[in-house]
Design an enzyme around this catalytic site. Structure first.
Site, PDB file in Angstrom:
ATOM      1  N   ASP A  42       0.829  -1.208   0.000  1.00 44.79           N
ATOM      2  CA  ASP A  42       0.000   0.000   0.000  1.00 44.79           C
ATOM      3  C   ASP A  42       0.866   1.261   0.000  1.00 44.79           C
ATOM      4  O   ASP A  42       0.353   2.377  -0.033  1.00 44.79           O
ATOM      5  CB  ASP A  42      -1.037  -0.020   1.131  1.00 44.79           C
ATOM      6  N   SER A  43       2.183   1.079  -0.009  1.00 41.46           N
ATOM      7  CA  SER A  43       3.101   2.203  -0.265  1.00 41.46           C
ATOM      8  C   SER A  43       2.778   2.791  -1.648  1.00 41.46           C
ATOM      9  O   SER A  43       3.174   3.915  -1.961  1.00 41.46           O
ATOM     10  CB  SER A  43       4.560   1.740  -0.208  1.00 41.46           C
ATOM     11  N   ASP A  99      -1.409  -6.047  -0.716  1.00 43.70           N
ATOM     12  CA  ASP A  99      -1.713  -5.465   0.600  1.00 43.70           C
ATOM     13  C   ASP A  99      -3.206  -5.217   0.766  1.00 43.70           C
ATOM     14  O   ASP A  99      -3.872  -4.779  -0.175  1.00 43.70           O
ATOM     15  CB  ASP A  99      -1.001  -4.100   0.706  1.00 43.70           C
ATOM     16  N   LYS A 140      -1.671  -9.405   2.319  1.00 42.93           N
ATOM     17  CA  LYS A 140      -0.887  -9.028   3.500  1.00 42.93           C
ATOM     18  C   LYS A 140      -1.713  -8.071   4.330  1.00 42.93           C
ATOM     19  O   LYS A 140      -2.386  -7.206   3.767  1.00 42.93           O
ATOM     20  CB  LYS A 140       0.428  -8.357   3.074  1.00 42.93           C
ATOM     21  N   GLU A 185      -1.600  -5.694   8.129  1.00 43.70           N
ATOM     22  CA  GLU A 185      -0.770  -5.195   9.220  1.00 43.70           C
ATOM     23  C   GLU A 185      -1.403  -5.487  10.576  1.00 43.70           C
ATOM     24  O   GLU A 185      -2.619  -5.421  10.707  1.00 43.70           O
ATOM     25  CB  GLU A 185      -0.614  -3.671   9.093  1.00 43.70           C
ATOM     26  N   GLU A 219       8.971  -4.902  10.175  1.00 46.99           N
ATOM     27  CA  GLU A 219       9.397  -3.562   9.737  1.00 46.99           C
ATOM     28  C   GLU A 219       9.950  -2.757  10.906  1.00 46.99           C
ATOM     29  O   GLU A 219       9.316  -2.627  11.957  1.00 46.99           O
ATOM     30  CB  GLU A 219       8.208  -2.813   9.084  1.00 46.99           C
TER      31      GLU A 219
HETATM   32  O1  KIV Z   1       3.456  -1.160   1.541  1.00 46.72           O
HETATM   33  C1  KIV Z   1       4.602  -1.604   1.479  1.00 46.72           C
HETATM   34  O2  KIV Z   1       5.373  -1.354   0.548  1.00 46.72           O
HETATM   35  C2  KIV Z   1       5.045  -2.463   2.578  1.00 46.72           C
HETATM   36  C3  KIV Z   1       6.496  -2.823   2.642  1.00 46.72           C
HETATM   37  C4  KIV Z   1       7.286  -1.694   3.166  1.00 46.72           C
HETATM   38  C5  KIV Z   1       6.714  -4.053   3.428  1.00 46.72           C
HETATM   39  O3  KIV Z   1       4.265  -2.825   3.398  1.00 46.72           O
END
Ligand code: KIV
Length: 299
Positions: free
Chosen positions: A58-59, A97, A127, A129, A196
């Site tokens: 989600d970056s 994500d 994924k 969090e 992280e």
């Molecule tokens: O969103 C993302 O890119 C991440 C990574 C930093 C693991 O969660």
């Protein structure tokens, strides 16, 4: 391994990465590589370079869409990018994500959105969090037949609760909390866990205690694998770099330089040159002129 224009070609020795092959790497202490990707061309390059896992993180919100944080990202935006990444990935294991608030309301909501990432986004795992408090959600999603990757330590979606981008697990109590989080996620069925921003010693200790692979970002070399954000490692968006980041290229400088050279050549009428242009046979051009003149005579 053969390459054409820098892209690795299909070879009979390269196999599709699966959950089983990731577990095998953990067992054999073979490091796992993961890189984020957000579009077709980026995914092709990550895959061609030989990454084990590709993460549509989600970056995406910040590095591709220019949002201030990851909280603003929607399911539909994530799905759009997942589909593009899936089209560009042949071998790497694809993880998508779960955006903020796409799983927090209920297990039904979590299963529905996780399912969309697989069905519509063509991901192989999702994924999400969080530690102990998301273990039940992870259990519900995995019981629905959807593989899940956990993510503990610094969790950007809850950055306000964590009081900003700070290293996690720096006190004995906090480190123990991370340990409990990791055990709870593994027990709930997570196939791997992202660590992280946490001290190397803590990440290494927990990694050794777990049966599932740990993938670190700012968590030292004791994890079973490493992940970096595509734009950060390649030197796009030159902003202040955290200590853990290594830039493996300076793509932004190369791109800005190339585009400004192009603009200079356009302005100087150097581009396009003869070799970039197409011809018409002289007799065809004469015919064209005749037609234009006939037209002019008639009006
Ligand atoms: O969103 C993302 O890119 C991440 C990574 C930093 C693991 O969660």
């Amino acid at each position: 391994m053969s390459h054409v224009n820098g892209l690795q070609l299909d070879t009979p020795t390269r196999k599709k990465v699966t959950i089983r092959s990731l577990q095998y790497k953990k067992k054999n202490h073979t490091p796992i590589s993961m890189v984020t990707a957000y579009d077709y061309s980026g995914a092709r390059m990550v895959d061609a370079a030989g990454a084990d896992m590709v993460l549509v993180g989600d970056s995406l919100a910040q590095v591709m869409l220019g949002y201030e944080d990851t909280v603003s990202l929607t399911m539909d935006e994530m799905l759009h990018h997942c589909r593009a990444v899936a089209r560009g990935t042949q071998y790497a294991f694809r993880v998508g994500d779960m955006p903020f608030m796409s799983h927090q309301e209920s297990h039904q909501q979590a299963i529905r959105n996780a399912g969309r990432l697989l069905q519509e986004g063509r991901m192989e795992a999702v994924k999400l969090e969080g530690g102990v408090y998301v273990a039940d959600t992870i259990r519900a999603i995995s019981r629905a037949g959807i593989p899940v990757v956990g993510h503990i330590g610094l969790t950007p979606q809850t950055i306000s609760q964590l009081s900003g981008y700070r290293i996690q697990g720096r006190t004995g109590t906090d480190a123990y909390r991370l340990y409990q989080d990791a055990l709870a996620l593994q027990e709930a069925g997570a196939l791997a866990i992202i660590f992280e921003l946490m001290p190397t010693l803590v990440a290494e200790f927990i990694s050794e205690k777990l049966d599932v692979p740990t993938i670190g970002i700012g968590a030292g070399a004791g994890c079973d694998g490493q992940v970096l954000v595509y734009h950060d490692m390649l030197g796009f968006l030159h902003e202040t770099a955290p200590r853990f980041l290594k830039r493996f290229a300076n793509v932004e400088a190369v791109v800005v330089d190339a585009i400004s050279t192009y603009i200079g050549e356009v302005e100087a009428r150097e581009f396009p040159a003869e070799e970039h242009t197409y011809r018409i046979k002289e007799e065809e051009f004469d015919k064209f002129m005749e037609l234009v003149q006939t037209d002019n005579a008639a009006t």
